[in-house]
Design a protein around this motif. Structure first.
Motif, PDB file in Angstrom:
ATOM      1  N   ALA A 250       0.871  -0.920  -0.053  1.00 23.85           N
ATOM      2  CA  ALA A 250      -0.150   0.143  -0.105  1.00 23.85           C
ATOM      3  C   ALA A 250       0.840   1.162   0.103  1.00 23.85           C
ATOM      4  O   ALA A 250       0.947   2.092   1.055  1.00 23.85           O
ATOM      5  N   ALA A 251       1.810   1.558  -1.130  1.00 23.24           N
ATOM      6  CA  ALA A 251       2.310   2.706  -1.114  1.00 23.24           C
ATOM      7  C   ALA A 251       1.399   3.887  -1.325  1.00 23.24           C
ATOM      8  O   ALA A 251       0.241   3.796  -2.013  1.00 23.24           O
ATOM      9  N   VAL A 252       2.113   4.957  -0.896  1.00 26.19           N
ATOM     10  CA  VAL A 252       0.936   6.407  -0.810  1.00 26.19           C
ATOM     11  C   VAL A 252       1.822   7.400  -1.759  1.00 26.19           C
ATOM     12  O   VAL A 252       2.502   8.154  -1.095  1.00 26.19           O
ATOM     13  N   PRO A 253       1.802   7.257  -3.108  1.00 24.06           N
ATOM     14  CA  PRO A 253       2.640   8.304  -3.827  1.00 24.06           C
ATOM     15  C   PRO A 253       2.139   9.645  -3.263  1.00 24.06           C
ATOM     16  O   PRO A 253       0.913  10.075  -3.330  1.00 24.06           O
ATOM     17  N   ALA A 254       2.988  10.808  -3.634  1.00 20.22           N
ATOM     18  CA  ALA A 254       2.664  12.168  -3.357  1.00 20.22           C
ATOM     19  C   ALA A 254       3.381  12.975  -4.305  1.00 20.22           C
ATOM     20  O   ALA A 254       4.419  13.626  -4.022  1.00 20.22           O
ATOM     21  N   GLN A 255       2.978  12.979  -5.621  1.00 20.63           N
ATOM     22  CA  GLN A 255       3.864  13.528  -6.761  1.00 20.63           C
ATOM     23  C   GLN A 255       3.512  14.899  -7.137  1.00 20.63           C
ATOM     24  O   GLN A 255       3.970  15.206  -8.137  1.00 20.63           O
TER      25      GLN A 255
ATOM     26  N   ALA B  50       5.233   3.433  -8.555  1.00 21.54           N
ATOM     27  CA  ALA B  50       4.808   4.589  -7.486  1.00 21.54           C
ATOM     28  C   ALA B  50       3.900   3.868  -6.380  1.00 21.54           C
ATOM     29  O   ALA B  50       3.935   4.274  -5.311  1.00 21.54           O
ATOM     30  N   LEU B  51       3.033   3.123  -7.071  1.00 21.65           N
ATOM     31  CA  LEU B  51       1.924   2.477  -6.073  1.00 21.65           C
ATOM     32  C   LEU B  51       2.517   1.177  -5.738  1.00 21.65           C
ATOM     33  O   LEU B  51       1.628   0.584  -4.717  1.00 21.65           O
ATOM     34  N   GLY B  52       3.822   0.951  -5.587  1.00 16.49           N
ATOM     35  CA  GLY B  52       4.198  -0.465  -4.948  1.00 16.49           C
ATOM     36  C   GLY B  52       4.590  -1.620  -5.555  1.00 16.49           C
ATOM     37  O   GLY B  52       4.914  -2.657  -5.132  1.00 16.49           O
ATOM     38  N   VAL B  53       4.036  -1.708  -7.058  1.00 18.67           N
ATOM     39  CA  VAL B  53       4.177  -2.832  -7.550  1.00 18.67           C
ATOM     40  C   VAL B  53       5.540  -3.084  -8.045  1.00 18.67           C
ATOM     41  O   VAL B  53       6.288  -2.078  -8.555  1.00 18.67           O
ATOM     42  N   GLY B  54       5.956  -4.307  -7.873  1.00 19.65           N
ATOM     43  CA  GLY B  54       7.449  -4.592  -8.211  1.00 19.65           C
ATOM     44  C   GLY B  54       7.669  -4.560  -9.880  1.00 19.65           C
ATOM     45  O   GLY B  54       7.005  -4.996 -10.511  1.00 19.65           O
TER      46      GLY B  54
END
Length: 934
Positions: free
Chosen positions: A239-244, A329-333
């Protein structure tokens, strides 16, 4: 009516009031209702309803049909159920199953949400709009079913979902998430072999049908099952939380309305909200999008994604590459990111399912570039910017961005430069932002130049920007320039589009009508309109009205800079078109003012249906035509007679707002060009027309000067038609200056000349000469002679069917009878004259008729009827713009109102009359002042 309204769209369209079902009407009426329901209680414009009903090819009667449908809806739902205003039409009650479905999904009550579905949404409704909304609703339903199934799997209800998943996989064979859930359900039910068989079937199907392998997520689940491990119910994506989001501008200024629109749409619950901000280069799309995104970022706790799609340049970013960046950015390898665009897009939608993420897709090239980047369900929101209008992105709210208003542009300039620099030079600041066309990029660049040059005065920059030829070169600071922003858009045009962009900027006019654009481009109407509309969609042209095209000021400067030698030929074609069109109009409006043996034209010009159409065209187009004519007057090779004919045509414009000084200046310039080249006839026509216009605007001294010069030019020349016009106007100028005997003598010469040249002159000029002489005799108290002369004029006009001449003669005859206190005879003549002048669209003379009728009725003590005619005279005089008549009609109305005891209104009318008389220096002002004092 009892009970609240409720609408059902998740199946056939149903309408309920309380427990009673109301008739929904035919499909098109249902479609209008559906648009309003899905808009909630927000207004929907008529244009949007037209587009929903008929797409890009509505019938001519489309807006009227929409109005009829709205009226029918009010009849079914109640008079107050549909409200209309400047912003559009809206339901006052919009409760619906779609809104309930969205709310239940937001609360993750998927089972209750799905129970609202009654079949095919919007069943029975045809067209692109209905198809797009139906597809969106079905996608939301499928996403909800997937979530509901996953929710039940998490509750260990594996066995009960297997049948449903099997049916769904058969119905939607490419939807891999359904197959993933089916594999999970089978595996957790102890049916490991069947779960693996689902993968094998999926792999075979995808390879045979699409030539692709199953997604990494599905392959990983297969490995997990082979290893006999029970996977977690939820996806294994971190559950990455990008802030771009880029930083918001500290000096962001204005755009309050657009910011409100963006924030309202992006935070609206329900089907995926999409906003597209479109506008030309430098208009501030990115700044607005970033500012708007920051305003709502707290509503998207799962992150904000941002990308510059580079759509304005030659190498837009491929959506597959963007998806890879977003997935990372959303955590997908990296190893889990598939190769194909379709697979990446599907995985992206899966990762975003159930999350609240804001996407800002900046500088998009097209809807095709954006569509693969869209989330699949609710919770997320998308904000797109593009130089092109993305009307083909279903469900998107389009926010068109134009230049700032002057106050906003000034505020931006102050924010960058600082109030201490601006305060001493407010006029120079106004000049700078105006020279920038209020374009945000230009204003910011200009302000940056001043800010980085503390020794400069703002007036120094204003002086540099005043020269249009070097203006764009001045709007450059370091690596940023307005010109390079424009060049990006220009570089993407096809050659026909680029040629149109260049040539439509050649005229020095505010805009260009479609017919004139045809002439400039040398193309037919369809080709021209297609090119113009393409440029509008690309925000390189503006269209403030149908079939009219213009530029932002700086964009026009840029476009002219791209035009080379081809502009001369384009101007020649435009002048040919203008000459042919005005010649046709004048032939219908005033054949006597057509210059004989004019310059031949290649173009046919506009084809007018009749006199009214020609008059409407002259009234509507005179500002544009005048600007074009002034440009033609500067062309060294233009024929003086052609220039004169164009300039002279403006004497036929009857419009209250006409710029008399500009028209007379053009006529005098044409006379000057003719004099330089020894074209005495052309100079005579131009000066005669200038005198005629000045005479009609109560400027007899200037008119007399023009007519005296015209008469000098006529000496020794045999041109009886022109001679009669000159002598007549010369006589009227003398008369209006108070030189009555001289004016009468010259008018008698005009009458004699008209009678001598009767065959060459035609009927109308002769009638006018006799009618004018009748008027002069009447004003000298020689009433019987005036009547005789008027009857003589009428005997010429009526047999020949001369409506114009018959109208003016009846006016003068009526005035003569009125002066002789014969009101009965006067009323008959004046009523007929008023009717004729109004039909001829001559408000000045019609006002005179109604004023005279009021006086005649007063003689018969019919004061109430007199008031009506006096009021009509005031209205017509205002329409005509003839100042002396405006004052006289108000003075007359005051006199009639006094007679019926309305003294307060009478006083107000006298005060208005005094203002007019004082403004034009009329002698009546002293009489009014005396009356007011008494």
């Amino acid at each position: 009516m009892e009970g609240r309204l409720r609408f059902e769209l998740l199946g056939p369209v149903h309408v309920w009031r309380g427990s009673a079902r109301l008739p929904a009407g035919p499909p098109q009426l249902q479609l209008v209702l559906a648009v309003l329901v899905l808009a909630g209680e927000r207004p929907v414009s008529t244009d949007r309803l037209v587009e929903a009903l008929w797409g890009e090819r509505p019938p001519r009667t489309a807006r009227g049909v929409v109005s009829t449908y709205l009226s029918r809806l009010r009849g079914v739902l109640g008079a107050q159920a549909v409200v209309s205003g400047p912003a559009g039409h809206a339901l006052t009650e919009s409760a619906s199953d779609v809104a309930d479905f969205t709310d239940l999904i937001r609360r993750k009550e998927y089972g209750e949400a799905l129970r609202l579905w009654r079949g095919e949404p919007l069943a029975g409704l045809d067209g692109d709009w209905a198809a797009a909304r139906r597809a969106q609703l079905k996608e939301s339903m499928l996403t909800a079913r997937e979530a509901w199934l996953e929710q039940r799997l998490a509750q260990d209800r594996h066995a009960e979902v297997i049948t449903e998943l099997t049916e769904l996989c058969a119905a939607y064979p490419f939807r891999e998430n359904l197959r993933r859930l089916l594999m999970l359900a089978l595996h957790r039910s102890g049916r490991r072999a069947e779960a693996l068989a689902v993968f094998t079937d999926t792999q075979t199907y995808l390879v045979e049908e699409l030539g692709i392998e199953p997604s990494p997520a599905l392959a990983e689940l297969r490995r997990t099952i082979l290893d006999a491990e029970t996977p977690p119910a939820a996806p294994s994506v971190p559950a990455a939380v990008p802030a771009q989001l880029p930083a918001d501008l500290a000096d962001f200024t204005g755009r309050a309305e657009q910011v409100a629109q963006i924030t309202e749409v992006l935070t609206r619950p329900g089907t995926l909200p999409i906003v597209t901000v479109s506008g030309g280069g430098g208009v501030g799309k990115t700044s607005l999008a970033v500012h708007g995104a920051h305003r709502v970022r707290d509503r998207f706790p799962d992150g904000q994604l941002h990308v510059d799609l580079r759509g304005a340049g030659p190498d837009p970013v491929p959506p597959a590459g963007v998806l890879a960046r977003f997935l990372r950015a959303l955590g997908v390898g990296e190893r889990r990111i598939p190769e194909s665009l379709a697979d990446r897009s599907a995985l992206f939608r899966s990762v975003l399912a159930g999350r609240r993420v804001l996407l800002v897709l900046d500088n998009a090239a097209s809807a095709a570039q954006v569509t693969p980047l869209l989330p699949g369900g609710d919770g997320c929101a998308v904000l797109v910017t593009s130089r092109a209008r993305m009307t083909d992105l279903p469900g998107a709210r389009v926010v068109d961005l134009a230049a700032l208003d002057p106050a906003e542009a000034t505020g931006l300039f102050v924010a960058v430069v600082g109030a201490h620099r601006v305060r001493p030079e407010p006029e120079a600041v106004a000049d700078v932002v105006a020279a920038c066309g209020y374009l945000p990029l230009a204003v910011r660049v200009a302000a940056a130049r001043i800010a980085s040059r503390p020794s400069w005065r703002i007036a120094d920059l204003a002086a540099r920007l005043a020269d249009e030829r070097t203006r764009l070169a001045q709007l450059r600071v370091q690596d940023t320039s307005v010109e390079s922003s424009f060049a990006l858009s220009y570089g993407q045009l096809s050659e026909p589009q680029a040629r149109a962009f260049r040539l439509l900027a050649v005229p020095e006019t505010q805009d260009v009508p479609l017919a004139a654009a045809q002439a400039l481009l040398g193309l037919d109407e369809d080709e021209t309109e297609e090119l113009c509309e393409n440029l509008v969609d690309l925000n390189l042209l503006q269209s403030r009205a149908p079939a009219r095209y213009g530029y932002h000021d700086l964009l026009r400067v840029y476009a002219r800079g791209q035009a080379g030698a081809e502009s001369a030929a384009a101007l020649d074609r435009l002048m040919d078109f203008c000459l042919a069109s005005t010649r046709r109009a004048v032939h219908l409006l005033n054949p006597q003012s057509v210059i004989p043996e004019g310059v031949p034209t290649t173009a046919e010009g506009l084809d007018f249906a009749g006199r009214d159409a020609a008059g409407a065209w002259m009234r509507g187009e005179w500002p544009w035509l005048l600007a074009a004519t002034r440009q033609f007057l500067k062309l060294p090779g233009a024929h003086p007679l052609a220039l004169t004919e164009l300039a002279v045509s403006f004497q036929n414009v009857r419009d209250n707002g006409v710029d008399v000084d500009a028209i007379v200046r053009a006529m005098r310039d044409a006379a000057g060009r003719a004099a330089e080249q020894g074209e005495r006839q052309a100079e005579t026509w131009a000066r005669t027309a200038a005198g005629f216009v000045l005479l009609g605007r109560d400027r007899p001294r200037e008119a007399g000067e023009e007519m005296d010069r015209a008469r000098e030019l006529l000496e020794g020349r045999q041109d009886p038609v022109l001679e009669v016009r000159v002598i007549n106007s010369q006589a009227m100028a003398r008369w209006n200056l108070g030189r009555r005997d001289e004016g009468l003598a010259i008018m008698e010469q005009a009458v004699a000349a008209a009678d001598d040249a009767a065959e060459q002159l035609g009927v109308y000029p002769r009638v006018v000469m006799h009618a004018n002489l009748s008027a002069m005799l009447r004003e000298q108290g020689r009433t019987d002679e005036a009547v005789d002369r008027g009857l003589h004029a009428l005997a010429i006009a009526d047999p020949a069917g001369d409506v114009d001449g018959g109208a003016i003669t009846r006016l003068h005859l009526g005035l003569a009878h009125l002066q002789a206190e014969r009101p009965g005879e006067a009323i008959v003549l004046l009523e007929r004259a008023a009717e004729m002048f109004e039909r001829l669209r001559n408000p000045w003379q019609a006002a005179r008729c109604h004023g005279a009728l009021a006086r005649a009725l007063m003689l018969e003590d019919r004061d109430r009827q007199a008031v009506a005619h006096a009021e009509r005279a005031v209205a017509l005089s205002d329409e005509s713009g003839q100042e002396l008549e405006r004052g006289r009609s108000r003075r007359l109305l005051a006199d009639v109102l006094d007679r019926i005891g309305q003294t307060d209104r009478a006083l107000a009318c006298r005060q208005e009359a005094l203002e007019v008389f004082e403004r034009i220096g009329a002698p009546e002002a002293a009489q009014i002042r005396a009356a007011l004092r008494s």
